[in-house]
Design an enzyme around this catalytic site. Structure first.
Site, PDB file in Angstrom:
ATOM      1  N   TYR A 140       0.838  -1.200   0.000  1.00 36.26           N
ATOM      2  CA  TYR A 140       0.000   0.000   0.000  1.00 36.26           C
ATOM      3  C   TYR A 140       0.878   1.257   0.000  1.00 36.26           C
ATOM      4  O   TYR A 140       0.754   2.136  -0.866  1.00 36.26           O
ATOM      5  CB  TYR A 140      -0.942  -0.023   1.219  1.00 36.26           C
ATOM      6  CG  TYR A 140      -1.593   1.301   1.499  1.00 36.26           C
ATOM      7  CD1 TYR A 140      -2.514   1.841   0.606  1.00 36.26           C
ATOM      8  CD2 TYR A 140      -1.279   2.028   2.647  1.00 36.26           C
ATOM      9  CE1 TYR A 140      -3.105   3.076   0.854  1.00 36.26           C
ATOM     10  CE2 TYR A 140      -1.870   3.253   2.908  1.00 36.26           C
ATOM     11  CZ  TYR A 140      -2.772   3.778   2.010  1.00 36.26           C
ATOM     12  OH  TYR A 140      -3.335   4.994   2.260  1.00 36.26           O
ATOM     13  N   ARG A 220      -0.698   5.585  16.797  1.00 35.33           N
ATOM     14  CA  ARG A 220      -1.078   6.277  15.565  1.00 35.33           C
ATOM     15  C   ARG A 220      -1.547   7.690  15.888  1.00 35.33           C
ATOM     16  O   ARG A 220      -1.961   7.989  17.011  1.00 35.33           O
ATOM     17  CB  ARG A 220      -2.236   5.538  14.857  1.00 35.33           C
ATOM     18  CG  ARG A 220      -1.867   4.152  14.316  1.00 35.33           C
ATOM     19  CD  ARG A 220      -0.951   4.247  13.106  1.00 35.33           C
ATOM     20  NE  ARG A 220      -0.593   2.952  12.562  1.00 35.33           N
ATOM     21  CZ  ARG A 220       0.418   2.197  12.997  1.00 35.33           C
ATOM     22  NH1 ARG A 220       1.158   2.604  14.011  1.00 35.33           N
ATOM     23  NH2 ARG A 220       0.694   1.046  12.415  1.00 35.33           N
TER      24      ARG A 220
END
Ligand code: UDP
Length: 323
Positions: A140, A220
């Site tokens: 990705y 994150r």
């Protein structure tokens, strides 16, 4: 402005369409609905079509004189990209190449591109600024990295002007709960945590507890979907007024671990989240946190909804409303 939104029926695209439409711009969504939803497109014109269909792209550009393109159409799941890289190279590179060709053939040379923190790979330091070395560790991220290189070459050869925005973790929903995060299957942390809180999932599986982070789970940087879209509006204004090609990291600059997300969600929902612990998910770096000071300084971008609690509150209102 007359703007083409490729992938305008997806999570980020649909919020973008609505924002540009409400600002009075003419918006055309082009989406094959492979991952998006027709009923999420709340403004402008909708054209169903695929970036793999060159004929459809030609008619789209023949029928419209676009001032710029915003390109969201792509596959986005890190884990899936490791299992099925061909899908990612097809959708994110072959499809993008067709889009760029159609732009070139029709004299459209301004594009805002959805890039990702995944182009950096395993961070050598956090927060990650724009000069951090780039070395994607999953397909990705690789497809997005290659597209950024293509944009650089298209700039010097064909005069393409682009803004690549490297998203950290897009999250949340519109504050009025009209739109929100919708993927099928859902793989993202916050919607899955909220579904576990609602009892729609037996438990949230935490992918890995042995990372080199304070509590062992991945960290994150979650950024509110509307703050993310607002940065695209600034990028479009920059390009339309003749600005040069740029790339910016886009996040809040604050990292939260998977366990912290669960704790905040429990507080927001007033419910406990059943959890089970599983192995690491392939392709996940331990920590991704943005240094977004460049876009703040250059364009005055400031998050309106920087608090994780607000992001999760809006996501929860959407989860509760949508069924
Ligand atoms: N994650 C998790 N359980 C899930 C989904 C995600 O533990 O069911 C973790 C994932 O490993 C990552 C973080 O949550 O560390 C955010 O993942 P997400 O898929 O939402 O976004 P990504 O960081 O892959 O873009």
């Amino acid at each position: 402005m007359r703007i083409l939104i490729a992938g305008g029926a997806g999570y980020i695209g649909s919020h973008m369409v609505r924002m540009l439409d409400s600002l009075g711009h003419q918006v055309v969504t082009f989406d094959d609905l492979s991952a998006g939803f027709r009923d999420a497109v709340l403004g402008g014109e909708f054209v169903q079509g695929s970036l793999h269909d060159k004929v459809a792209l030609k008619s789209l550009f023949d029928a419209n004189q676009f001032d710029a393109v915003v390109h969201f159409a792509g596959s986005i799941a890190v884990g899936e990209s490791v299992r099925d890289p061909a899908k990612y190279y097809q959708n994110n590179l072959a499809g993008t190449l067709n889009l760029f060709d159609a732009m070139r053939e029709h004299g459209v040379n301004k594009i805002v591109f959805s890039s990702t923190a995944a182009i950096f790979g395993n961070p050598q330091y956090v927060p990650i600024d724009e000069v951090h070395p780039q070395s994607p560790i999953n397909p990705y991220g690789m497809t997005k990295w290659i597209t950024e290189q293509m944009l650089r070459d298209y700039d010097s050869a064909y005069g393409f002007r682009s803004v690549a925005l490297r998203y950290f973790n897009a999250a949340g929903a519109s504050p009025d709960a009209a739109l929100g995060e919708r993927h099928d299957p859902e793989t993202h942390l916050i919607p899955l945590v909220l579904r576990a809180a609602k009892g729609e999932l037996p438990a949230l599986t935490v992918f890995g507890t042995d990372y080199d982070t304070p509590d062992g789970t991945c960290v994150r940087d979650y950024i509110h979907i509307e703050d993310l879209c607002a940065a695209h509006v600034l990028a479009l204004q920059h390009l339309i007024s003749g600005g040069d090609s740029r790339a910016y990291n886009l996040g809040n600059g604050q990292g939260y671990s998977v366990k912290q997300v669960i704790e905040v969600a429990e507080k927001v929902c007033g419910k406990s989240v059943p959890v089970q612990y599983g192995p690491r998910r392939a392709g996940d770096p331990p920590s991704l946190v943005a240094d977004a000071s460049k876009i703040r300084k250059d364009w005055g971008w400031e998050p309106k909804y920087g608090e994780l609690e607000t992001i999760i509150k809006h996501a929860w209102q959407w989860e509760v409303r949508k069924r």
